[in-house]
Design a protein around this motif. Structure first.
Motif, PDB file in Angstrom:
ATOM      1  N   LYS A 113      58.612  15.250  42.385  1.00 13.59           N
ATOM      2  CA  LYS A 113      57.711  14.587  41.458  1.00 13.59           C
ATOM      3  C   LYS A 113      57.592  13.106  41.840  1.00 13.59           C
ATOM      4  CE  LYS A 113      59.347  17.523  37.646  1.00 13.59           C
ATOM      5  NZ  LYS A 113      60.050  17.520  36.338  1.00 13.59           N
ATOM      6  N   SER A 114      56.704  12.411  41.169  1.00 14.52           N
ATOM      7  CA  SER A 114      56.578  10.968  41.372  1.00 14.52           C
ATOM      8  C   SER A 114      57.673  10.252  40.586  1.00 14.52           C
ATOM      9  CB  SER A 114      55.213  10.473  40.902  1.00 14.52           C
ATOM     10  OG  SER A 114      55.210   9.052  40.832  1.00 14.52           O
ATOM     11  N   ARG A 115      58.517   9.544  41.280  1.00 14.36           N
ATOM     12  CA  ARG A 115      59.612   8.835  40.609  1.00 14.36           C
ATOM     13  C   ARG A 115      59.078   7.693  39.745  1.00 14.36           C
ATOM     14  NH1 ARG A 115      65.549   7.330  42.956  1.00 14.36           N
ATOM     15  NH2 ARG A 115      66.381   6.715  40.935  1.00 14.36           N
ATOM     16  N   CYS A 116      58.141   6.929  40.287  1.00 17.56           N
ATOM     17  CA  CYS A 116      57.679   5.772  39.514  1.00 17.56           C
ATOM     18  C   CYS A 116      56.888   6.199  38.281  1.00 17.56           C
ATOM     19  CB  CYS A 116      56.884   4.807  40.390  1.00 17.56           C
ATOM     20  SG  CYS A 116      55.296   5.416  40.995  1.00 17.56           S
ATOM     21  N   MET A 117      56.215   7.345  38.353  1.00 18.13           N
ATOM     22  CA  MET A 117      55.510   7.846  37.163  1.00 18.13           C
ATOM     23  C   MET A 117      56.523   8.285  36.108  1.00 18.13           C
ATOM     24  SD  MET A 117      52.145   7.645  37.333  1.00 18.13           S
ATOM     25  CE  MET A 117      51.392   8.959  36.366  1.00 18.13           C
ATOM     26  N   ALA A 118      57.575   8.961  36.545  1.00 15.83           N
ATOM     27  CA  ALA A 118      58.601   9.429  35.608  1.00 15.83           C
ATOM     28  C   ALA A 118      59.323   8.269  34.945  1.00 15.83           C
ATOM     29  CB  ALA A 118      59.593  10.321  36.347  1.00 15.83           C
ATOM     30  N   GLU A 119      59.505   7.193  35.698  1.00 13.89           N
ATOM     31  CA  GLU A 119      60.260   6.050  35.195  1.00 13.89           C
ATOM     32  C   GLU A 119      59.365   4.947  34.638  1.00 13.89           C
ATOM     33  OE1 GLU A 119      62.723   4.938  38.495  1.00 13.89           O
ATOM     34  OE2 GLU A 119      64.038   6.697  38.263  1.00 13.89           O
ATOM     35  N   GLY A 120      58.069   5.143  34.706  1.00 10.45           N
ATOM     36  CA  GLY A 120      57.133   4.150  34.174  1.00 10.45           C
ATOM     37  C   GLY A 120      57.109   2.862  34.961  1.00 10.45           C
ATOM     38  N   SER A 121      57.340   2.960  36.278  1.00 13.60           N
ATOM     39  CA  SER A 121      57.416   1.736  37.085  1.00 13.60           C
ATOM     40  C   SER A 121      56.337   1.660  38.162  1.00 13.60           C
ATOM     41  CB  SER A 121      58.801   1.666  37.759  1.00 13.60           C
ATOM     42  OG  SER A 121      59.028   2.803  38.579  1.00 13.60           O
ATOM     43  N   CYS A 122      55.369   2.566  38.134  1.00 12.26           N
ATOM     44  CA  CYS A 122      54.296   2.519  39.133  1.00 12.26           C
ATOM     45  C   CYS A 122      53.394   1.303  38.899  1.00 12.26           C
ATOM     46  CB  CYS A 122      53.423   3.765  39.048  1.00 12.26           C
ATOM     47  SG  CYS A 122      54.169   5.296  39.599  1.00 12.26           S
ATOM     48  N   PRO A 123      52.912   0.686  39.966  1.00  7.63           N
ATOM     49  CA  PRO A 123      51.868  -0.327  39.800  1.00  7.63           C
ATOM     50  C   PRO A 123      50.639   0.322  39.170  1.00  7.63           C
ATOM     51  CG  PRO A 123      52.779  -0.377  42.025  1.00  7.63           C
ATOM     52  CD  PRO A 123      53.306   0.868  41.371  1.00  7.63           C
ATOM     53  N   LYS A 147      57.208   7.470  51.114  1.00  9.52           N
ATOM     54  CA  LYS A 147      58.081   6.383  50.674  1.00  9.52           C
ATOM     55  C   LYS A 147      59.501   6.594  51.202  1.00  9.52           C
ATOM     56  CE  LYS A 147      55.578   6.046  46.250  1.00  9.52           C
ATOM     57  NZ  LYS A 147      55.730   6.131  44.771  1.00  9.52           N
ATOM     58  N   GLU A 148      60.281   5.535  51.191  1.00  9.01           N
ATOM     59  CA  GLU A 148      61.693   5.625  51.562  1.00  9.01           C
ATOM     60  C   GLU A 148      62.533   5.792  50.298  1.00  9.01           C
ATOM     61  OE1 GLU A 148      63.117   5.687  54.588  1.00  9.01           O
ATOM     62  OE2 GLU A 148      61.113   5.677  55.498  1.00  9.01           O
ATOM     63  N   TYR A 149      63.583   6.596  50.383  1.00 12.05           N
ATOM     64  CA  TYR A 149      64.543   6.687  49.287  1.00 12.05           C
ATOM     65  C   TYR A 149      65.266   5.349  49.160  1.00 12.05           C
ATOM     66  CZ  TYR A 149      68.581   8.038  46.536  1.00 12.05           C
ATOM     67  OH  TYR A 149      69.541   8.097  45.565  1.00 12.05           O
ATOM     68  N   PRO A 150      65.501   4.807  47.960  1.00  9.86           N
ATOM     69  CA  PRO A 150      65.344   5.422  46.639  1.00  9.86           C
ATOM     70  C   PRO A 150      64.043   5.077  45.903  1.00  9.86           C
ATOM     71  CG  PRO A 150      66.683   3.467  46.430  1.00  9.86           C
ATOM     72  CD  PRO A 150      66.311   3.570  47.883  1.00  9.86           C
TER      73      PRO A 150
END
Length: 233
Positions: A113-123, A147-150
């Protein structure tokens, strides 16, 4: 009598070793990951399944916690023979089977899944882009894997999988209503999972931030990876 002959003493007259020198003692041995990528001296059962290993591992940089679909470790190992599975399997009695080298990746995560979407941190522009795709796991995965982890969730290429024999017992299907319910891990399983994680943390400088539940990072039945490991263990 020859000068090289030893003197014999009557029984009871000889000097014996102190008791503390004759009792059995446990000797601590170092637990480590060998050059072949298999954990040594931890009491794990090495059971290589060649079909699981898909190429060189980048890391590992993270750990992903899974539960099995079957009721027995044998059914899980049989399934792994088809080429999809994890590096470790933990049976009900706590027995750990290592089935793949930690130098090799296995297919165990699936599309992330999209990590930034899940965490609310996407631009804002990325949020708009991903939201515009609607339900499209393939597009999201292709976007994330660049993208690179993490910055993204871990993938097959850089994570170790730990599978625990523990089934879903209620509300397991996609059409079922209600929260899925899973068998709780046994005390022996929890201890073994903690042991595996301690070894991996030490060997690869991982932290609790690098431990993930499968259903959180991929499109799996809710709760699949929950309750298997605590940060406090």
């Amino acid at each position: 009598m020859s000068a090289v002959m030893k003197k014999f003493l009557e029984i009871g007259q000889s000097t014996t070793s102190p008791v503390e020198n004759t009792e059995r003692k446990e000797i601590e041995v170092e637990v480590y990951v060998g050059e072949n990528g298999y954990v040594q001296n931890a009491g794990f059962t090495q059971k290589p399944i060649a079909a699981l290993e898909k190429g060189a591992m980048n890391g590992p940089k993270a750990i992903v916690l899974h539960r099995t679909e079957g009721a027995s470790v044998q059914s899980a190992l049989d399934s792994a023979g088809t080429g999809i599975g994890t590096h470790f399997y933990v049976d009900k009695d706590g027995t750990v089977y290592q089935t793949a080298s930690l130098l090799k990746r296995t297919y165990h995560v699936g599309k992330i899944k999209s990590r930034c979407m899940a965490e609310g941190s996407c631009p804002a522009d990325e949020t708009k882009l991903i939201s515009g795709w609607g339900w499209n796991p393939t597009k999201v995965y292709n976007h994330e894997k660049a993208k690179e982890y993490p910055a993204r969730y871990p993938m097959n290429e850089d994570s170790v999988g730990i599978e625990t024999v523990s089934r879903c017992v209620k509300n397991c299907g996609p059409k079922d209503k209600g929260t899925p319910e899973w068998e709780a891990p046994t005390a022996e399983q929890k201890e073994s999972i903690s042991t595996i994680i301690r070894v991996l943390k030490k060997a690869y400088s991982l932290t609790n931030d690098d431990i993930y539940e499968h259903d959180i990072i991929s499109y799996k039945t809710a709760g699949e990876g929950a309750g298997l490991y605590s940060d406090e263990e």
